[in-house]
Design a protein around this motif. Structure first.
Motif, short mmCIF file in Angstrom:
data_model
loop_
_atom_site.label_atom_id
_atom_site.label_comp_id
_atom_site.label_asym_id
_atom_site.label_seq_id
_atom_site.Cartn_x
_atom_site.Cartn_y
_atom_site.Cartn_z
N GLN A 97 3.77 1.54 -1.26
CA GLN A 97 4.37 1.71 -2.58
C GLN A 97 3.40 2.39 -3.54
OE1 GLN A 97 5.35 -2.28 -3.61
NE2 GLN A 97 7.30 -2.28 -2.48
N ILE A 98 2.13 2.03 -3.44
CA ILE A 98 1.14 2.64 -4.32
C ILE A 98 1.00 4.12 -4.01
CG2 ILE A 98 -1.32 2.65 -4.92
CD1 ILE A 98 -1.32 -0.37 -4.38
N MET B 31 0.82 -1.18 0.00
CA MET B 31 0.00 0.00 0.00
C MET B 31 0.87 1.25 0.00
SD MET B 31 -3.12 0.80 -0.02
CE MET B 31 -4.19 2.14 0.26
N LEU C 23 1.88 7.21 -6.55
CA LEU C 23 0.91 8.23 -6.94
C LEU C 23 1.39 9.63 -6.58
CD1 LEU C 23 -2.47 6.50 -6.06
CD2 LEU C 23 -1.51 6.89 -8.32
N TYR D 218 -0.71 10.21 -12.81
CA TYR D 218 -1.39 9.01 -12.33
C TYR D 218 -2.31 9.33 -11.16
CZ TYR D 218 1.56 6.06 -15.25
OH TYR D 218 2.18 5.46 -16.30
#
Length: 85
Positions: free
Chosen positions: A3-4, A1, A8, A14
């Protein structure tokens, strides 16, 4: 999580795309919930009309529905109040 989130944050394009997708999902969900509420209200109105036409006591059904919504609103208000603590 993690890393996401960092991905972003590092890539604003993105992030903008993810926000647009989230808003679209939210709006579609709200639209479906509104449609469901309208259908449920229409069915309840038909039920009350049926009770009225057959001579049954429709006021008990209306009072039960009112009680249900009052309890639901009280529960949501209590939940939101405790959410901030």
């Amino acid at each position: 999580m993690e890393q996401i989130v960092s991905f972003l944050v590092e890539n604003p394009l993105y992030l903008a795309g993810a926000v647009v997708i989230a808003v679209i999902i939210l709006l579609v969900t709200l639209k479906k919930l509104l449609r469901l509420a309208i259908v449920v209200a229409a069915v309840f109105i038909l039920y009350v009309a049926y009770l009225y036409l057959t001579g049954s006591d429709a006021s008990q059904s209306v009072l039960a529905l009112e009680s249900f919504f009052r309890e639901g609103i009280r529960f949501v208000a209590e939940y939101l109040k405790n959410l901030g603590n």
